[in-house]
Scaffold this active site. Structure first.
Site, PDB file in Angstrom:
ATOM      1  CG  ASP A 143      32.408  39.243  42.228  1.00  0.00           C
ATOM      2  OD1 ASP A 143      32.924  39.139  41.080  1.00  0.00           O
ATOM      3  OD2 ASP A 143      31.434  39.977  42.448  1.00  0.00           O
ATOM      4  CE  LYS A 184      33.842  38.716  47.853  1.00  0.00           C
ATOM      5  NZ  LYS A 184      32.442  38.319  47.796  1.00  0.00           N
TER       6      LYS A 184
END
Ligand code: SF4
Length: 288
Positions: free
Chosen positions: A205, A186
């Site tokens: 996310d 991420k």
């Protein structure tokens, strides 16, 4: 229309009585929409005095394909109209600042991180300044972002490695970014996409996870698998923007609890199981 009868409209509050399901333009939904004047049938909207009406919760109709190219194109088109040029909300001036801000944003909000980083980067202007610290020295500066001990270790560890192995420059490829302490896909995708404009993957996310599941773009719950699923159905040139669009949508409308479906431009192509308002069939598994 019979004089004196005023058709009811969806209430902005989500509290609404006497709603009838409308004909949906979604060809893939397998709906049986109501005709004007027709009483709601068993697959149509239920009326509640307490909550907004919901269509009946069912499994997806046979033949419905949530990742059909036309549906994906429609989702992308509507997101482009809603959020034409959104980007990362973390304040930064270079790749290092973005990397630090992204590490600090774990389990925190961007607004919270943005309150901390201006003073942090004034105090320690370069990656070498961070590399000269011990994690314990950094802890008080990042305490308010939560999980500050781990974050301090990650930031200082990443700075030391960038200085010692990468010539003081934040790497611009996935493999080297992932070699930094505290950096998973991420964070690497945020830095690659936002700063280097490289689409090596998709930022996944909590917002992207929730909305991708609600829109039935994935059935998975863990981020690496969700990313792989999205990479298969979203065109590569849209990966960076699409993730930011979902993040903004997740903040504004498609919030975790009681999403604001009545105001959502995706409403009639969304069958999420936890919708608060629906003119289309609900798919009970399309939720977190
Ligand atoms: S209709 Fe509701 S659940 Fe679906 S994307 Fe919009 S806000 Fe989210």
């Amino acid at each position: 229309m019979v004089r004196g009868i005023i058709p009811r409209q969806p209430a902005k509050t989500g509290r609404h009585e006497g709603a009838r399901i409308e004909r949906s333009p979604d060809k893939h939904a397998g709906l049986r929409p109501g005709r004007p004047g027709q009483r709601p049938g068993p697959t149509q909207a239920k009326v509640s005095k307490q909550v907004a009406p919901k269509a009946k919760s069912t499994r997806a109709s046979k033949g419905y394909d949530p990742i059909a190219p036309e549906r994906i194109a429609e989702i992308l088109k509507r997101l482009d109209q809603l959020y034409p040029d959104v980007t990362c909300a973390l304040t930064h001036k270079d790749a290092w600042q973005l990397l630090v801000a992204t590490i600090l944003s774990a389990q925190s909000t961007d607004a919270n991180v943005n309150r901390v980083t201006p003073e942090l980067f004034r105090k320690y202007p370069t990656v070498a300044d961070f590399a000269a610290l011990t994690p314990e020295q950094l802890e008080p500066d990042v305490r308010s972002t939560g999980f500050f001990r781990n974050k301090s270790k990650s930031v200082v560890g990443a700075a030391k490695k960038i200085v010692s192995e990468f010539g003081g420059q934040v790497p611009d490829d996935m493999e080297r970014l992932l070699s930094l302490p505290g950096v998973a896909r991420k964070t690497a995708n945020v830095v690659l996409g936002t700063w280097f404009k490289k689409a090596d993957g998709l930022v996944v996310d909590t917002h992207v996870t929730r909305i991708a599941r609600r829109l039935e773009l994935t059935k998975n719950t863990d981020a690496p698998k969700i990313e792989q699923d999205l990479m298969k159905v979203i065109p590569r040139e849209k990966w960076i923007l699409f993730a930011h669009q979902l993040i903004w949508h997740g903040r504004k409308l498609c919030i975790a609890r009681r999403p604001k479906c009545v105001d959502c431009a995706l409403e009639n192509i969304c069958h999420a199981g936890d919708k608060t308002w629906s003119t289309v069939e609900i798919h009970k598994n399309a939720k977190l």
